[in-house]
Write a protein that holds these residues in place. Structure first.
Motif, PDB file in Angstrom:
ATOM      1  N   LYS A  24       6.560   6.385  -8.286  1.00 53.07           N
ATOM      2  CA  LYS A  24       7.441   6.660  -9.429  1.00 53.07           C
ATOM      3  C   LYS A  24       8.837   6.093  -9.200  1.00 53.07           C
ATOM      4  CE  LYS A  24       5.095  10.928 -10.850  1.00 53.07           C
ATOM      5  NZ  LYS A  24       5.196  12.407 -10.907  1.00 53.07           N
ATOM      6  N   ASN A  25       9.236   6.007  -7.928  1.00 56.46           N
ATOM      7  CA  ASN A  25      10.563   5.483  -7.598  1.00 56.46           C
ATOM      8  C   ASN A  25      10.568   3.985  -7.315  1.00 56.46           C
ATOM      9  OD1 ASN A  25      12.610   7.794  -7.491  1.00 56.46           O
ATOM     10  ND2 ASN A  25      10.915   8.661  -6.332  1.00 56.46           N
ATOM     11  N   GLY A  26       9.452   3.324  -7.635  1.00 54.86           N
ATOM     12  CA  GLY A  26       9.422   1.871  -7.568  1.00 54.86           C
ATOM     13  C   GLY A  26       9.072   1.259  -6.234  1.00 54.86           C
ATOM     14  N   PHE A  27       8.602   2.069  -5.289  1.00 58.85           N
ATOM     15  CA  PHE A  27       8.305   1.525  -3.965  1.00 58.85           C
ATOM     16  C   PHE A  27       6.967   0.798  -3.894  1.00 58.85           C
ATOM     17  CE2 PHE A  27      11.616   4.562  -2.941  1.00 58.85           C
ATOM     18  CZ  PHE A  27      12.365   3.858  -2.007  1.00 58.85           C
ATOM     19  N   ASN A  28       6.270   0.702  -5.014  1.00 57.48           N
ATOM     20  CA  ASN A  28       5.045  -0.091  -5.039  1.00 57.48           C
ATOM     21  C   ASN A  28       5.321  -1.544  -5.402  1.00 57.48           C
ATOM     22  OD1 ASN A  28       5.781   0.760  -7.619  1.00 57.48           O
ATOM     23  ND2 ASN A  28       3.707   0.553  -8.419  1.00 57.48           N
ATOM     24  N   HIS A  29       6.604  -1.905  -5.451  1.00 56.59           N
ATOM     25  CA  HIS A  29       7.007  -3.294  -5.667  1.00 56.59           C
ATOM     26  C   HIS A  29       7.697  -3.794  -4.404  1.00 56.59           C
ATOM     27  CE1 HIS A  29       6.049  -3.049  -9.913  1.00 56.59           C
ATOM     28  NE2 HIS A  29       6.728  -1.915  -9.983  1.00 56.59           N
ATOM     29  N   SER A  30       7.205  -4.886  -3.851  1.00 58.90           N
ATOM     30  CA  SER A  30       7.779  -5.416  -2.613  1.00 58.90           C
ATOM     31  C   SER A  30       9.102  -6.129  -2.888  1.00 58.90           C
ATOM     32  CB  SER A  30       6.801  -6.403  -1.958  1.00 58.90           C
ATOM     33  OG  SER A  30       6.683  -7.575  -2.753  1.00 58.90           O
ATOM     34  N   ILE A  31       9.860  -6.345  -1.815  1.00 59.94           N
ATOM     35  CA  ILE A  31      11.105  -7.114  -1.925  1.00 59.94           C
ATOM     36  C   ILE A  31      10.810  -8.505  -2.489  1.00 59.94           C
ATOM     37  CG2 ILE A  31      12.951  -8.208  -0.592  1.00 59.94           C
ATOM     38  CD1 ILE A  31      12.855  -5.803   1.294  1.00 59.94           C
ATOM     39  N   LEU A  32       9.691  -9.078  -2.052  1.00 61.79           N
ATOM     40  CA  LEU A  32       9.310 -10.409  -2.535  1.00 61.79           C
ATOM     41  C   LEU A  32       9.101 -10.408  -4.049  1.00 61.79           C
ATOM     42  CD1 LEU A  32       8.493 -13.347  -1.763  1.00 61.79           C
ATOM     43  CD2 LEU A  32       6.147 -12.512  -1.609  1.00 61.79           C
ATOM     44  N   GLU A  33       8.392  -9.402  -4.565  1.00 61.93           N
ATOM     45  CA  GLU A  33       8.154  -9.308  -6.008  1.00 61.93           C
ATOM     46  C   GLU A  33       9.464  -9.174  -6.784  1.00 61.93           C
ATOM     47  OE1 GLU A  33       4.622  -6.826  -7.366  1.00 61.93           O
ATOM     48  OE2 GLU A  33       4.868  -6.180  -5.293  1.00 61.93           O
ATOM     49  N   THR A  60       0.856  -1.181   0.000  1.00 56.80           N
ATOM     50  CA  THR A  60       0.000   0.000   0.000  1.00 56.80           C
ATOM     51  C   THR A  60       0.901   1.243   0.000  1.00 56.80           C
ATOM     52  OG1 THR A  60      -1.766  -1.129   1.205  1.00 56.80           O
ATOM     53  CG2 THR A  60      -1.773   1.286   1.248  1.00 56.80           C
ATOM     54  N   VAL A  61       0.878   1.978  -1.104  1.00 60.46           N
ATOM     55  CA  VAL A  61       1.727   3.164  -1.238  1.00 60.46           C
ATOM     56  C   VAL A  61       0.841   4.364  -1.574  1.00 60.46           C
ATOM     57  CG1 VAL A  61       3.717   4.174  -2.391  1.00 60.46           C
ATOM     58  CG2 VAL A  61       3.593   1.698  -2.090  1.00 60.46           C
ATOM     59  N   LEU A  62       0.836   5.369  -0.720  1.00 60.88           N
ATOM     60  CA  LEU A  62      -0.025   6.528  -0.909  1.00 60.88           C
ATOM     61  C   LEU A  62       0.672   7.680  -1.631  1.00 60.88           C
ATOM     62  CD1 LEU A  62      -1.757   6.596   2.598  1.00 60.88           C
ATOM     63  CD2 LEU A  62      -2.488   5.418   0.522  1.00 60.88           C
ATOM     64  N   SER A  63       1.989   7.639  -1.697  1.00 65.48           N
ATOM     65  CA  SER A  63       2.761   8.729  -2.300  1.00 65.48           C
ATOM     66  C   SER A  63       3.019   8.464  -3.778  1.00 65.48           C
ATOM     67  CB  SER A  63       4.092   8.878  -1.564  1.00 65.48           C
ATOM     68  OG  SER A  63       5.002   9.654  -2.312  1.00 65.48           O
ATOM     69  N   ASP A  64       2.601   9.396  -4.639  1.00 64.09           N
ATOM     70  CA  ASP A  64       2.856   9.264  -6.079  1.00 64.09           C
ATOM     71  C   ASP A  64       4.359   9.260  -6.366  1.00 64.09           C
ATOM     72  OD1 ASP A  64       0.171   9.164  -6.679  1.00 64.09           O
ATOM     73  OD2 ASP A  64      -0.009  11.320  -7.028  1.00 64.09           O
ATOM     74  N   GLU A  65       5.094  10.052  -5.617  1.00 65.95           N
ATOM     75  CA  GLU A  65       6.542  10.112  -5.814  1.00 65.95           C
ATOM     76  C   GLU A  65       7.188   8.768  -5.476  1.00 65.95           C
ATOM     77  OE1 GLU A  65      10.457  12.719  -4.354  1.00 65.95           O
ATOM     78  OE2 GLU A  65       8.431  13.280  -3.684  1.00 65.95           O
TER      79      GLU A  65
END
Length: 226
Positions: free
Chosen positions: A19-28, A11-16
């Motif tokens: 954009k920097n790839g934090f919507n991908h988990s370490i597992l992914e 769950t990522v609420l920040s658009d920035e």
């Protein structure tokens, strides 16, 4: 690392941050780049017909179910609200969607299917629908968002999809991993309530509708109305 990259994303609420790839988990990330991957290919939670759709659409049709969990009846049912006028609308605070028609149908299903409240959970992707359901359903029944129910299970699950509109906009339902979670919580019976004319234009849900037809799990909401 052990886990399932095809269930809920971060769950990522920040658009920035996105954009920097934090919507991908370490597992992914590990799943995509690690050469030593081991797939635990047998599930022991649910009946065969409950696991098959997820197996086909997320796990390359490799997910196995032991013989002890072979189908013994109808374990997956889709109640189609198309043509009923059960349209979505904004809740009181305007921040989430509700579908009062689906909730009315849901209550009729509980009676018709003789579902035990203690062994049944109602889940939905929309917090507004969850709150509406909590106000009218038995306090013995677990009512939760899909996200809040991840990792849990019940004998019977009723999933209210909520979305019903003339533009076929499906919002949260577009996150198929969230739906993978929702569709794999039931051990014995999964009942999905939705509008085929709204969700059916999406490829994933079109495949789901074909699957429920294949296993003879399709029903019209009109069967319980009147």
């Amino acid at each position: 690392l052990a886990g399932d990259p095809f269930q809920l994303p971060p769950t990522v609420l920040s658009d920035e941050a996105i954009k920097n790839g934090f919507n991908h988990s370490i597992l992914e990330v590990a799943f995509k780049h690690c050469n030593q991957l081991y797939f635990l290919d047998t599930q022991y939670r649910m009946r065969t017909s409950l696991a098959t759709f997820s197996s086909r659409n997320f796990y390359q049709d490799k997910l196995q179910t032991p013989d002890s969990l072979d189908d013994s009846g109808s374990h997956l049912v889709f109640y189609d609200t198309a043509g009923t006028g059960f349209e979505e609308k904004s809740g009181e605070n305007g921040s989430s969607l509700i579908n009062e028609g689906e909730l009315d149908l849901l209550q009729k299903i509980i009676i018709a299917e003789q579902l035990d409240p203690k062994n049944t959970a109602v889940i939905s992707p929309y917090a507004g629908q969850v709150q509406l359901a909590k106000d009218v359903l038995s306090k013995k029944m677990r009512v939760s968002t899909i996200d809040g129910f991840q990792g849990q299970e019940k004998e019977s699950i009723i999933l209210s999809l909520v979305r019903s509109n003339s533009d076929a906009v499906i919002g949260f339902l577009k996150d198929y991993r969230r739906m993978n979670v929702a569709m794999t919580r039931a051990k014995e019976k999964l009942i999905v309530i939705g509008d085929s004319s709204t969700i059916g234009q999406d490829k994933f849900y079109a495949a789901f509708l074909e699957y429920v037809e294949e296993i003879k799990g399709y029903k019209s909401a009109w069967e319980l109305m009147g």
